[in-house]
Design an enzyme around this catalytic site. Sequence first.
Site, PDB file in Angstrom:
ATOM      1  N   SER A   1       1.002  -1.126   0.035  1.00  0.00           N
ATOM      2  CA  SER A   1      -0.164  -0.046  -0.068  1.00  0.00           C
ATOM      3  C   SER A   1       0.711   1.300  -0.046  1.00  0.00           C
ATOM      4  CB  SER A   1      -0.823   0.074   1.275  1.00  0.00           C
ATOM      5  OG  SER A   1       0.076   0.263   2.343  1.00  0.00           O
ATOM      6  N   LYS A   2       0.302   2.377   0.046  1.00  0.00           N
ATOM      7  CA  LYS A   2       1.009   3.805  -0.248  1.00  0.00           C
ATOM      8  C   LYS A   2       1.941   3.728   1.113  1.00  0.00           C
ATOM      9  CE  LYS A   2       0.552   7.244  -2.817  1.00  0.00           C
ATOM     10  NZ  LYS A   2       0.039   6.403  -4.064  1.00  0.00           N
ATOM     11  N   ARG A   3       1.125   3.396   2.417  1.00  0.00           N
ATOM     12  CA  ARG A   3       2.265   3.225   3.492  1.00  0.00           C
ATOM     13  C   ARG A   3       3.288   2.453   3.570  1.00  0.00           C
ATOM     14  NH1 ARG A   3       1.210   0.749   7.978  1.00  0.00           N
ATOM     15  NH2 ARG A   3      -0.660  -0.314   6.803  1.00  0.00           N
ATOM     16  N   THR A   4       3.099   1.230   2.987  1.00  0.00           N
ATOM     17  CA  THR A   4       4.303   0.125   3.002  1.00  0.00           C
ATOM     18  C   THR A   4       5.067   0.336   1.528  1.00  0.00           C
ATOM     19  OG1 THR A   4       2.724  -1.570   2.005  1.00  0.00           O
ATOM     20  CG2 THR A   4       2.898  -1.354   4.517  1.00  0.00           C
ATOM     21  N   GLY A   5       4.815   1.397   0.912  1.00  0.00           N
ATOM     22  CA  GLY A   5       5.920   1.413   0.040  1.00  0.00           C
ATOM     23  C   GLY A   5       5.606   1.329  -1.611  1.00  0.00           C
TER      24      GLY A   5
END
Length: 431
Positions: free
Chosen positions: A204-208
């Site tokens: 996801s955006k948060r995880t890269g």
Amino acid sequence: MVRVRFAPSPTGNLHIGGGRTALFNWLYARAKEGKFILRIEDTDQLRSKPEFVDEILNSLEWLGFNWDEIYYQSKRFDIYNKYAEKLLQEGKAYREKAPDKDGEAIIFKVPQKKIKMQDLIRKEIEFDTSLIKDQVLIKSDKTPTYNFACVVDDAQMNITHVIRGDDHISNTPKQMLLYEALGFPLPKFAHLPLIMGIDGGRLSKRTGATAISDYRKLGYLAGALDNYLLLLSWAPGDNRELIDINEAIKLFDITQVNKTSATFDLKKLGWINNQYLKNVDSEKLTDLIVPQLVEKNYIQKDNFDRNYLVSLVKLFQPRLSVVNDFVDWADFLFLEEPKIDPIAAEKHLTKDLSSEFKQFTEKLLALKVFDIASIEECFRSLVSDLGIEAKTLVHPVRVALTGKTIGPGLFEVIFYLGSVRTCKRLERFIK
Ligand code: GLU
């Protein structure tokens, strides 16, 4: 001859997953002295955007995946229509008018059987096509569907190996049926494992799940990102983690690609990038840093001391995780006064050290030779005269000079700041 393709849809930027697929195709082509073909799958006329095409091409170029041929599906509609007509004539497809649409769609009669796919990575996978509905080939708006255009193109472009993400596995039996219906020879398939986030979920955006171009903007080096994309699904052996993709060409074997999903770990990428940054030519690194310093107004475009800047870059180089760290960490060398981090000040600058700072500035100004060794010598003799531990003075001096608790060695910092700036900054804390 081996012919592989990377087939992005320009409905968004090139992300980590696409970058990895492109890398493995490029690598396989180069390992086999074959061709790497780029096919822009821009059949969706509403969602495909020229700016995404540019972004994808720029990212691929930056990563170093040079292509031998390029095609755009939007220019090939006649070819797809011709093959759809052929299937109609042979009774393998039929026309159907959708109730709420104007034109007619062309639909493939899916034969019901069991088929086996020999995947180069996943080995044999069996499918039961009785679970697959009849497939649209050409939509009522006359545009082809992905599965159909993909098969026609892979066959017309003489693709020998289809290397793509695991998320396409469910498309493969549908495509295999189309190869058969069209009388095209089957290519070999290789499905790359999924890339998961560090939290175990989908990337996801948060995880890269960031665009390749954003990693570039954030200050990652192309070589480091390539190396990391490679490690996401393959290992050169001997626990080796640092490998240039051009060197990997000699060692790469598609059948040794991991079957299990990969985990995208930003920390690991940071570590790899740091390793690359340590070894990159300081002049080149300086070239990457100059525009950032100009943007911050820390230097003027064509009017700065390049030699001094290169020595600063060398000083910080071993510590950088990303190129952009330099602007943040070395800001105190360009600013009139350092930005003092309040937490650092709270920790190290609350005690009155007027007398110590005063003595230090006097000693510094009295130095005949102002080099790193003499600065260190001057500092050490002072703490020894005062009978205090070095650290009781190191940290406060560092925070007063740089505003931070971290950074290069204090004596280097003083050397590059120069005696005048150093003393001026210390004097601000002398009551
Ligand atoms: N355009 C498809 C995608 O971006 C290509 C899939 C394939 O490689 O067949 O996912």
